[in-house]
Scaffold this active site. Structure first.
Site, PDB file in Angstrom:
ATOM      1  N   HIS A  87      -9.835  -7.253  -2.417  1.00  0.00           N
ATOM      2  CA  HIS A  87      -8.652  -7.489  -3.265  1.00  0.00           C
ATOM      3  C   HIS A  87      -8.327  -8.984  -3.383  1.00  0.00           C
ATOM      4  O   HIS A  87      -7.156  -9.367  -3.442  1.00  0.00           O
ATOM      5  CB  HIS A  87      -7.426  -6.746  -2.734  1.00  0.00           C
ATOM      6  CG  HIS A  87      -7.558  -5.255  -2.733  1.00  0.00           C
ATOM      7  ND1 HIS A  87      -7.094  -4.475  -3.761  1.00  0.00           N
ATOM      8  CD2 HIS A  87      -8.117  -4.405  -1.849  1.00  0.00           C
ATOM      9  CE1 HIS A  87      -7.336  -3.198  -3.473  1.00  0.00           C
ATOM     10  NE2 HIS A  87      -7.966  -3.140  -2.330  1.00  0.00           N
ATOM     11  N   ASN A 160      -3.459   1.990  -4.772  1.00  0.00           N
ATOM     12  CA  ASN A 160      -4.488   1.689  -5.772  1.00  0.00           C
ATOM     13  C   ASN A 160      -4.152   2.382  -7.084  1.00  0.00           C
ATOM     14  O   ASN A 160      -3.250   3.221  -7.140  1.00  0.00           O
ATOM     15  CB  ASN A 160      -5.854   2.188  -5.293  1.00  0.00           C
ATOM     16  CG  ASN A 160      -6.526   1.227  -4.307  1.00  0.00           C
ATOM     17  OD1 ASN A 160      -6.129   0.079  -4.179  1.00  0.00           O
ATOM     18  ND2 ASN A 160      -7.531   1.711  -3.626  1.00  0.00           N
TER      19      ASN A 160
HETATM   20 FE1  HDE Z   1      -7.018  -2.024   1.838  1.00  0.00          FE
HETATM   21  N1  HDE Z   1      -7.218  -3.809   2.737  1.00  0.00           N
HETATM   22  N2  HDE Z   1      -8.131  -1.160   3.268  1.00  0.00           N
HETATM   23  N3  HDE Z   1      -6.973  -0.225   0.861  1.00  0.00           N
HETATM   24  N4  HDE Z   1      -5.936  -2.819   0.393  1.00  0.00           N
HETATM   25  C1  HDE Z   1      -6.730  -4.962   2.289  1.00  0.00           C
HETATM   26  O1  HDE Z   1      -5.599  -6.583   3.554  1.00  0.00           O
HETATM   27  C2  HDE Z   1      -8.419  -1.721   4.445  1.00  0.00           C
HETATM   28  C3  HDE Z   1      -7.557   0.926   1.262  1.00  0.00           C
HETATM   29  C4  HDE Z   1      -5.318  -2.175  -0.635  1.00  0.00           C
HETATM   30  O2  HDE Z   1      -2.441  -7.343  -2.919  1.00  0.00           O
HETATM   31  C5  HDE Z   1      -6.894  -6.090   3.267  1.00  0.00           C
HETATM   32  O3  HDE Z   1      -4.267  -8.316   2.979  1.00  0.00           O
HETATM   33  C6  HDE Z   1      -9.101  -0.782   5.294  1.00  0.00           C
HETATM   34  C7  HDE Z   1      -7.049   2.042   0.517  1.00  0.00           C
HETATM   35  C8  HDE Z   1      -4.662  -3.129  -1.495  1.00  0.00           C
HETATM   36  O4  HDE Z   1      -2.549  -8.331  -0.965  1.00  0.00           O
HETATM   37  C9  HDE Z   1      -7.511  -5.401   4.483  1.00  0.00           C
HETATM   38  C10 HDE Z   1      -9.235   0.351   4.547  1.00  0.00           C
HETATM   39  C11 HDE Z   1      -6.140   1.504  -0.354  1.00  0.00           C
HETATM   40  C12 HDE Z   1      -4.914  -4.378  -0.929  1.00  0.00           C
HETATM   41  C13 HDE Z   1      -7.641  -3.976   3.994  1.00  0.00           C
HETATM   42  C14 HDE Z   1      -8.621   0.111   3.287  1.00  0.00           C
HETATM   43  C15 HDE Z   1      -6.111   0.096  -0.128  1.00  0.00           C
HETATM   44  C16 HDE Z   1      -5.700  -4.148   0.239  1.00  0.00           C
HETATM   45  C17 HDE Z   1      -7.627  -7.285   2.746  1.00  0.00           C
HETATM   46  C18 HDE Z   1      -9.906   1.647   4.917  1.00  0.00           C
HETATM   47  C19 HDE Z   1      -5.300   2.237  -1.408  1.00  0.00           C
HETATM   48  C20 HDE Z   1      -4.467  -5.716  -1.464  1.00  0.00           C
HETATM   49  C21 HDE Z   1      -6.570  -8.334   2.466  1.00  0.00           C
HETATM   50  C22 HDE Z   1      -9.499   2.191   6.134  1.00  0.00           C
HETATM   51  C23 HDE Z   1      -4.424   3.221  -0.863  1.00  0.00           C
HETATM   52  C24 HDE Z   1      -3.078  -6.057  -1.052  1.00  0.00           C
HETATM   53  C25 HDE Z   1      -5.352  -7.790   3.000  1.00  0.00           C
HETATM   54  C26 HDE Z   1      -2.656  -7.350  -1.701  1.00  0.00           C
HETATM   55  C27 HDE Z   1      -6.117  -5.157   1.107  1.00  0.00           C
HETATM   56  C28 HDE Z   1      -8.133  -3.019   4.793  1.00  0.00           C
HETATM   57  C29 HDE Z   1      -8.616   1.056   2.255  1.00  0.00           C
HETATM   58  C30 HDE Z   1      -5.264  -0.771  -0.898  1.00  0.00           C
HETATM   59  C31 HDE Z   1      -8.811  -5.967   5.007  1.00  0.00           C
HETATM   60  C32 HDE Z   1      -9.593  -1.044   6.700  1.00  0.00           C
HETATM   61  C33 HDE Z   1      -7.427   3.515   0.710  1.00  0.00           C
HETATM   62  C34 HDE Z   1      -3.874  -2.835  -2.758  1.00  0.00           C
HETATM   63  O5  HDE Z   1      -6.648  -5.407   5.587  1.00  0.00           O
END
Ligand code: HDE
Length: 705
Positions: A87, A160
């Protein structure tokens, strides 16, 4: 707090009349006058010369004692912070969340108690796979993250634009993301899933099949952030003051209606305006057309969860709206641009663990892993545990605790007590409250084991349900997307493996994709942990086109003009569009503008080479005869028309534009998407037709593969 500039204020008022002096070597010096701030170092020392480093002699070496230059370059060297690991590319805006009615029956969360109350909010939209500098329109899932600054702390819904996810367990996230991002040996492709590693991984991970089909649908190429739905994805819990708990799923429904672009258009938008989505949000807020989403809940109880066809803890499954209807509970309005992109959009730190009393997690294994990841990643990215003190991340309610020190601490305690319990009475600092956050008392039991619940094993049934819920047009797009992506996959075995999964989703889909790939031999269906259910009924809510409003509100019409244009027509068109809530952009051979037939001058918004029709929702060809003649020799004019036709747009035209349309290869029997602007009703007819946004019936005539 300063407000965002209006478009007129974007240009400095004193642009033309600045006092300039020139130094010995001809360098420009702008001196502060009495109303202007003085340029200083970070230590506040006034700077006399911002053009030249301190040298030993005019042509001599630069001196180490030049603290002004050293500080300036030191700071510049450290301007970058690590981009988000996923992201990375995103754009944000401020606004508010407004509660419709008290939700006290479901939750004691403070922000849902009082009808009409507004709570400040910040939203950031993003792509997932691309780097920070990538383009806005790859085929990708979009992030939809909202921070709501409630009176009981910050609540983040980090969602999302697709309601399901590729994997069921956080353990697989690094593998999934590695496979989706650029291949490590070559460092490309950028921001694309159309490569071997992505398809190798997903084809070996059947649980991804449901989300993959969403990603192959038009959901993955939205027209605008404003035209996307958002989803919390996981099942969460809410509980009321009596402790009664419900399961909930979060949905954001855009007031602007859901809309996507077509794939060929997405490819070209990435070249024409890689910032298409961020510019669109910036512009919409700037003109006062504030984007809005309704927050809706799907609320259900343990009994429903028991009876439902799938496990509600499985993030690869959704609950069709037809089975649990949406309950609108409030609206998010984005009404203020960021003052500074870095300060807000880059530094905002979302976290699934930012949750307020009255809301709680479930045991969804993806959510559980996320709860670890977000805080951890923010420390790496923002470099200090004090990122919570940055204005964009700080709660807007009082926050007191005994955390202290660390890099860049700005909120420093001034009392003696920095621990608790203490016996310093009122001077002893903050204390616990019975109103504080409590976890829902969900029972937990079981042996420690690395297992995947057997209730998560059906990987195809909802993918099939999604496919059969689409219109024929949308199904064609899905077939074309799989074909496009797999055609970029070099390894035949991977292409076949994907088709073997598609056979478990829908035979026609699999056959059409196999045909598109010219697969000479059809593979056998992939071995499935559970057979695909064919009894799930279509869910019309899953289709974009079945639910799209016909509107030009918030849409942009591009009008190609040349010298000799009918000025009255342009004014009529502009007024009609404004009544619709849309905007008109004039595209001319030169950006300065054109002279109308009546001899008036009208300024253009875009020069033709930089204003292709892919940037607009509909187009108008308002050229004069002489102008059309000149444009026959201009490739960008031909593309303007040919692309608008190929992208199924409505095209308003004056008679003089006919040769240009012929030249662009538009069939001489013009279809219903062409609206002549002659006569009194021409403009009104065009507006009415263009509200449909696309003439889908044209598609089979312009796309076969
Ligand atoms: Fe994320 N995800 N994610 N994700 N995610 C990040 O956090 C992660 C997942 C989502 O505009 C990271 O600040 C793991 C689902 C958004 O700043 C990180 C898993 C959904 C954003 C991270 C998921 C999301 C992130 C990277 C699986 C929808 C951007 C930068 C277990 C429900 C937020 C940060 C923004 C960002 C980890 C799966 C949505 C690495 C480990 C499912 C919208 O922490």
């Amino acid at each position: 707090m300063s407000s965002s500039p209006t478009p007129e204020q974007d240009t400095p008022a004193r642009f033309d009349d600045q006092e300039l002096t020139f130094g010995q070597g001809g360098d420009t010096h702008q001196r502060a006058d009495k109303d202007q701030a003085v340029l200083t170092t970070a230590q506040g020392i006034p700077i006399a010369d911002n053009q030249n480093s301190l040298k030993a002699g005019a042509r001599g070496p630069t001196l180490l004692e030049d603290f002004v230059m050293r500080e300036k370059i030191f700071h510049f060297d450290h301007e970058r912070i690590p981009e988000r690991v996923v992201h990375a590319r995103g754009y944000g805006a401020h606004g508010y969340f407004e509660t419709y009615d008290s939700l006290a029956d479901i939750t004691c969360a403070d922000l849902f108690q009082r009808a009409g109350e507004r709570t400040p909010a910040f939203a950031r939209f993003s792509t997932v796979v691309g780097n920070k500098g990538s383009a806005d329109l790859p085929r990708d899932v979009r992030g939809f993250a909202v921070k709501i600054y409630t009176q009981q702390g910050n609540w983040d819904i980090v969602g999302n634009n697709i309601p399901v996810f590729f994997i069921q367990d956080a353990m697989k996230f690094p593998d999934f993301v590695h496979a989706a991002k650029a291949e490590p040996d070559r460092g490309f492709p950028q921001a694309q899933s159309a490569h071997d590693n992505f398809w190798d991984f997903v084809s070996l991970t059947p649980e991804s099949m449901h989300t993959v089909i969403w990603a192959m649908s038009d959901r993955a190429i939205p027209r605008s952030f404003r035209t996307m739905e958002g989803f919390g994805v996981h099942t969460f819990r809410m509980f009321n003051a009596k402790g009664k708990s419900h399961f909930v799923k979060f949905h954001w429904k855009p007031k602007q209606t859901v809309q996507s672009v077509v794939w060929n258009e997405a490819l070209k938008i990435n070249g024409a305006d890689p910032d298409f989505h961020r510019r669109d949000l910036w512009d919409a807020i700037g003109r006062g057309d504030f984007p809005e989403w309704e927050l809706c809940l799907q609320v259900f109880d343990e009994q429903f969860a028991e009876d439902f066809d799938f496990d509600v803890l499985d993030p690869t499954k959704l609950i069709p709206e037809e089975q649990v209807p949406l309950r609108p509970v409030g609206r998010l309005v984005l009404d203020r641009r960021v003052d500074n992109f870095f300060a807000d959009t880059e530094q905002v730190a979302f976290c699934t663990q930012n949750i307020v009393p009255g809301i709680d997690f479930t045991e969804d294994p993806l959510l559980q892993g996320r709860n670890f990841s977000y805080l951890d990643t923010q420390l790496k990215r923002l470099g200090s545990p004090n990122f919570t003190q940055l204005p964009i991340n700080a709660p807007k309610c009082p926050a007191h605790n005994f955390q202290q020190d660390g890099h860049m601490a700005t909120a420093n305690p001034t009392t003696r007590a920095n621990y608790e319990p203490n016996s310093w009475g009122d001077a002893g600092g903050p204390r616990e409250t019975t109103e504080g956050f409590r976890s829902a008392p969900a029972p937990v039991d079981g042996p420690k084991a690395r297992v995947r619940s057997a209730t998560f094993a059906d990987h195809y049934s909802q993918a099939r349900q999604f496919y059969i819920s689409q219109t024929e047009v949308e199904q064609r797009h899905i077939i074309a997307a799989y074909t496009f992506e797999l055609s970029k996959v070099e390894t035949l075995a991977i292409r076949k493996r994907v088709v073997s999964h598609l056979l478990n989703i829908d035979t026609d889909l699999a056959e059409q994709v196999a045909h598109g790939l010219a697969l000479r031999e059809m593979p056998k269906p992939a071995t499935a942990a559970m057979p695909t259910r064919t009894d799930l009924q279509p869910s019309p809510a899953l289709s974009i086109l079945r639910n799209q409003d016909k509107t030009l509100k918030g849409r942009k019409v591009g009008c190609l003009v040349t010298d000799g244009v009918d000025g009255e027509l342009i004014e009529t068109l502009r007024a009609a569009l404004e009544r619709e809530g849309g905007t008109l952009a004039l595209v001319a051979p030169m950006v300065g503008g054109v002279k109308t037939a009546a001899g008036d001058w009208i300024a253009a918004d875009e020069q033709l080479a930089g204003g292709p029709s892919v940037l607009f929702d509909a187009v108008v060809l308002a050229v004069s005869e002489d102008g059309a003649d000149l444009l026959l020799e201009e490739a960008s004019a031909r593309d303007f028309v040919a692309d608008a036709y190929a992208h199924l747009k409505y095209i308003g035209f004056v008679a003089a534009a006919e040769p240009l349309m012929d030249h662009a290869g538009v069939p001489s029997a013009r279809d219903a998407g062409f609206i002549a602007l002659s006569g009194d009703d021409g403009v009104a007819d065009f507006i009415e037709a263009a509200r449909n946004l696309r003439l889908w019936e044209r598609e089979p005539r312009v796309q076969h593969l």
